[in-house]
Design an enzyme around this catalytic site. Structure first.
Site, mmCIF file in Angstrom:
data_model
loop_
_atom_site.group_PDB
_atom_site.id
_atom_site.type_symbol
_atom_site.label_atom_id
_atom_site.label_comp_id
_atom_site.label_asym_id
_atom_site.label_seq_id
_atom_site.Cartn_x
_atom_site.Cartn_y
_atom_site.Cartn_z
ATOM 1 N N ASN A 144 37.189 -14.850 18.100
ATOM 2 C CA ASN A 144 37.230 -13.823 19.164
ATOM 3 C C ASN A 144 38.522 -13.010 19.176
ATOM 4 O OD1 ASN A 144 38.634 -16.044 20.154
ATOM 5 N ND2 ASN A 144 37.948 -15.760 22.260
ATOM 6 N N GLU A 242 43.145 -25.579 23.067
ATOM 7 C CA GLU A 242 42.935 -24.422 23.946
ATOM 8 C C GLU A 242 41.434 -24.164 23.926
ATOM 9 O OE1 GLU A 242 42.302 -21.489 25.595
ATOM 10 O OE2 GLU A 242 43.156 -20.255 23.995
ATOM 11 N N CYS A 276 38.271 -16.647 26.361
ATOM 12 C CA CYS A 276 38.180 -17.903 27.112
ATOM 13 C C CYS A 276 38.651 -17.752 28.557
ATOM 14 C CB CYS A 276 38.919 -19.019 26.394
ATOM 15 S SG CYS A 276 40.537 -18.533 25.846
ATOM 16 N N GLU A 453 50.476 -22.544 24.845
ATOM 17 C CA GLU A 453 50.888 -21.618 23.788
ATOM 18 C C GLU A 453 51.621 -20.464 24.447
ATOM 19 O OE1 GLU A 453 47.992 -22.161 20.099
ATOM 20 O OE2 GLU A 453 47.050 -20.989 21.670
#
Ligand code: ADP
Length: 473
Positions: A144, A242, A276, A453
């Site tokens: 993505n 993640e 997400c 992150e």
């Protein structure tokens, strides 16, 4: 093409890469499997012996060189992202700049890895904590954000002094190949970065089962993330996950409604909802729900669907047929349970082609028994629920296994602060549909994963603390 120990390799096994907007084959590439992944791990292990000893300034210089090379190729990289992923070209360009900014940020951070001296509890002792790179890292990235998810992992890993083996998604390996060309040209020592492209399960297994891989970093679905954590347990790897999300987007009666509508446009429809932290459940206070929904439906219907290369396109295709099926099923299920479709709702036949387009969709009268209330959508559908009180909405918003992002629109500062404390999510946007900046910790709680992150937080994930006690005899 795959890249091991500083060299590009070809194989007889080929994979076609297609454009999700047209289904045209844009490239045919060589792929590799478990054996090559093992070779990549061995090369990363060998390279680690010297890379870990480099100074922060040396590692920084390599990262800055890569930044320079990528800056010269912004348009080329953006074009590749649009072709393999489908997103509109301006969004692809933004992704390239964001990808570069991770390299740039961690080029600076590489020089700022500090340890600590602790107060001793004995007068003849000196105590210190030093920080050292974790070792060889395995990284698995999604389609993505095919470029920025790569640099968000590789940049802090290299800054910390780790070496890495990266597996991009098989739908979008071309931008990965391009960024590795930049690493190669930047002169990174052999084996410091390795790229393996091929079947996910086989490569994943080689990474998780190897005792030489000391950390696994993954961005993708919760389902696969759980599997990777389980598979990493035998060798007790450090993991960063993640994973998926199911973001609530809460609009209180005191919110700026126009601002809240524009926020959904961004949070729900950018990247065709394939993010997400995308909004999954829109909750409008019942007293403003009608006005909000009307405005939202109107703005949604204005969005231009099309090929990402075409000027003016707002919403590109979905990644594949499976994603299209999920959209169809979620809408059908919602309608069966009395939702009203006030915008979109169908597959979009773009240019009489076979591309994976779905109309940006708004559903009214959404209820908790609909599939869309719990299953991650990862597509351009905004279901609108209503609520009556703050207490009720906190409970509803938190009623999910996920905990990545949540959004809240209100002009009441006290309420905003209460929501900040009560919402069980790793990222909160208050009147802000884009709560993502490089210096912030990006990551979820609950089944949205673990680890962060971005910023100094992202660097820590690639470092290990070592305690040293020295007796002065
Ligand atoms: P999505 O369903 O959105 O593609 P995935 O979690 O399946 O999300 O994919 C994200 C990344 O995980 C991709 O690089 C994909 O190739 C990889 N992947 C998928 N299955 C596995 C697996 N069994 N082991 C390792 N990696 C996997």
């Amino acid at each position: 093409m795959y890249y091991i120990n500083g060299e590009w390799h070809e194989s007889d096994q080929k994979e076609q890469i297609t454009n999700p907007a047209t289904l045209e084959v844009i490239d045919t590439i060589s792929v590799c499997g478990g054996e090559e992944t093992k070779a990549a791990i061995a090369s990363a292990k060998e390279a680690f012996k010297t890379w870990k000893k480099t100074t922060g300034n040396e590692r920084s210089a390599y990262l800055f060189k890569t930044v320079k090379l990528m800056k010269e190729r912004v348009d080329e990289l953006a074009q590749i992202i649009t072709l393999e992923n489908g997103k509109p070209l301006p969004d692809a360009k933004r992704e390239v700049l964001s990808a570069i900014s991770y390299l740039d940020w961690y080029a600076e951070e590489a020089k700022r890895i500090y340890g600590e001296v602790l107060p001793a509890s004995h007068q003849d002792k000196s105590l210190m904590v030093i920080k050292q790179p974790v070792g060889v890292c395995g990284a698995i990235t999604p389609w993505n954000f095919p470029l920025s998810m790569i640099t968000r992992k590789i940049a802090p890993a290299l800054a910390a002094g780790c070496t890495i083996v990266l597996k991009p998604a098989l739908q979008t390996p071309l931008s990965a190949i391009k960024v590795f060309e930049c690493f190669h040209e930047a002169g990174l020592p052999k084996g410091v970065v390795n790229l393996v492209v091929g079947p996910a399960e086989e490569i994943g297994k080689a990474l998780t089962s190897s005792p030489d891989v000391r950390k696994l970093t993954f961005t993708g679905s919760t389902f696969i993330g759980k599997k990777l954590v389980r598979d990493s347990a035998d060798t007790m790897k450090k993991v960063s996950m993640e994973l998926g999300g199911h973001a609530p987007y809460i609009v209180f009666d005191d919110a700026d409604i126009d601002l809240a509508v524009e926020g959904v446009m961004l949070s729900k429809f950018k990247n065709s909802g394939q993010t997400c932290i995308s909004t999954n459940r829109v909750y409008a206070h019942e007293s403003i729900a009608k006005e909000f929904a009307e405005k939202l439906a109107k703005r949604t219907a204005e969005l231009k669907i099309g090929d990402g290369l075409e000027e003016g396109t707002d919403v590109g295709p979905l990644i594949n047929e499976k994603a299209l099926e999920t959209m169809k099923n979620q809408v059908a299920d919602a309608v069966k349970n009395n939702a009203e479709v006030v915008a979109g709702g169908k597959v979009f036949n773009y240019d009489n082609g076979d591309g994976y387009f779905f109309e940006p969709t708004v559903l009214l009268n959404a209820t908790d028994d609909m599939v869309i209330a719990t299953e991650e959508t990862f597509g351009p559908i905004a279901p609108v629920f209503t609520f009556e009180s703050e207490e009720e909405i906190i409970e509803k918003a938190n009623n999910t296994l996920y905990g990545l992002a949540a959004y809240c629109y209100t002009k009441d500062l006290g309420r905003g602060l209460r929501m900040m404390k009560e919402l069980e999510f790793g990222i909160i946007g208050i009147n802000d549909p884009a709560p993502i900046v490089i210096q912030a910790p990006f990551g979820g709680i609950k089944e949205s994963g673990m680890g962060k992150e971005g910023g100094k937080f992202g660097l820590e994930e690639y470092l290990e603390e070592k305690f040293v006690s020295i007796y002065e005899n």
